[in-house]
Design an enzyme around this catalytic site. Sequence first.
Site, short mmCIF file in Angstrom:
data_model
loop_
_atom_site.label_atom_id
_atom_site.label_comp_id
_atom_site.label_asym_id
_atom_site.label_seq_id
_atom_site.Cartn_x
_atom_site.Cartn_y
_atom_site.Cartn_z
N ARG A 1 1.31 -1.75 -0.13
CA ARG A 1 -0.37 0.34 0.06
C ARG A 1 0.60 1.38 0.00
NH1 ARG A 1 -5.24 2.05 -0.04
NH2 ARG A 1 -5.69 4.03 0.84
N GLN B 1 7.28 5.56 9.83
CA GLN B 1 8.23 5.16 10.54
C GLN B 1 6.66 4.53 11.70
OE1 GLN B 1 9.57 7.61 13.67
NE2 GLN B 1 11.80 7.19 13.30
N GLY C 1 -6.21 0.18 7.82
CA GLY C 1 -7.40 0.99 7.43
C GLY C 1 -8.80 0.22 7.44
N GLY C 2 -9.70 1.42 6.43
CA GLY C 2 -10.97 0.53 5.71
C GLY C 2 -10.52 -1.13 4.88
N GLU D 1 -11.62 -22.19 28.59
CA GLU D 1 -10.21 -22.60 29.00
C GLU D 1 -10.21 -21.67 30.53
OE1 GLU D 1 -7.84 -25.62 27.15
OE2 GLU D 1 -9.60 -25.59 25.98
N SER E 1 -9.66 -14.82 31.80
CA SER E 1 -8.09 -14.07 32.12
C SER E 1 -8.05 -13.67 33.61
CB SER E 1 -8.20 -12.77 31.12
OG SER E 1 -7.67 -12.61 29.83
#
Length: 377
Positions: free
Chosen positions: A266, A277, A337-338, A361, A364
Amino acid sequence: MILSEDHLAVQDAVRAFVQAEIAPHAAAWDKTHQFPAEQLKGLAQLGCYGVAVPPEYDGAGLDYLALAVILEEIAAGDGGTSTVVSVNNCPVCSILMAFANEEQKQEFLKPLARGDMLGAFCLTEPHVGSEAGGLKTVAVREGDDYVINGVKQFITSGKNGDVAIVMAVTDKAAGKKGISAFLVPTKTPGYTVARIEEKMGQHSSDTAQILFENCRIPARYRLGEEGQGLKIALSGLEGGRIGIASQSVGMARAALEAAIAYAKERVSFGQPIFQHQAIQFKLADMATQVEAARQLIWHAASLKDAGRPCLKEAAMAKLFASEMAEKVCSAAIQVLGGYGYVNDFPVERIYRDVRVTQIYEGTSEVQKILIGRALAL
Ligand SMILES: CC(C)(COP(=O)(O)OP(=O)(O)OC[C@H]1O[C@@H](n2cnc3c(N)ncnc32)[C@H](O)[C@@H]1OP(=O)(O)O)[C@@H](O)C(=O)NCCC(=O)NCCSC(=O)CCS(=O)O
């Protein structure tokens, strides 16, 4: 921790099969809710059904580290398929290895490890999830039989499975020590699939509510002694949590790989977004989180393989890996993004598939109870 040559060979073999035979179908199975029967046979032939079961019981004779590696690979192809395989290995086969007598191993463990049978694990009930000791399902001894009545909820492979390990109360007055475990072939009269849940994700694996109505099984199908049921269930979940953690890493890795591939293709502001960055740092964080979770899992698996206590480490691995996976999958959507929010790309499906790893299982919160208890010692 690094993998041995043997573990790398297992990883290569399963990755090749999964990428050729499973990953290309995952999107379609998500839409059609198809159970991947044919592909599961292929995984069974690769030894994925009874990874840590010794060859004398028709298993692959490997270890929990190999199981962790295998489940990561399967989950990287399809989350639902990995759940089916995970439950069959652990808690089902692991419980049979630890608690079944020789006759039960011949009748059930061998076919489960070969892949001629599929196993399910019936602990959770409509009103009993985290408090495993609070079961309502009962098993009453009648001569040489037990008669089971009750309802089990959220049972992986409850419909497609051949045999279920069922926890039921045999002595109400004894509380947590009044629970026993039973092997129940799913064709037994009185075992009824009451409904298949409509889930957010993992559509290739069935999650069923099971009704036990005067379900009569021979007493020889009881696992261990009367009253050992909770211990049997919780011991099976210890390894199961290493499995669910491995699945979380597999799904997160698949989302990360999709995000990297997209970012390299992209273009925005004149260059691939990978070169921005903001995106590269996000991918770097995601990759670091995935690797950290993988190392926690491999550590817990290695402790288990060494016969050392690993309840805390398995809980830490599941807690960290499942929470990490949701965040990494969400970040992958952000990178796309979209296009991350629609089903043209896999990350939308993986995000839905991975959410339940924080719940099944042991939630958290349950993992934090176990870790907290260990810290208190
Ligand atoms: C929240 C809990 C941790 C609370 O547990 P309890 O306090 O009720 O139980 P304990 O007293 O700790 O343990 C009872 C008994 O078992 C022994 N035990 C416990 N862990 C192990 C182990 N790893 N290995 C061997 N033995 C073990 C312990 O020593 C006790 O025995 P003694 O009394 O000492 O003889 C607990 O309730 C819990 O973990 N809850 C979560 C339950 C859960 O994960 N449910 C999900 C089920 S699976 C599912 O969701 C369906 C999806 S699927 O198809 O898999």
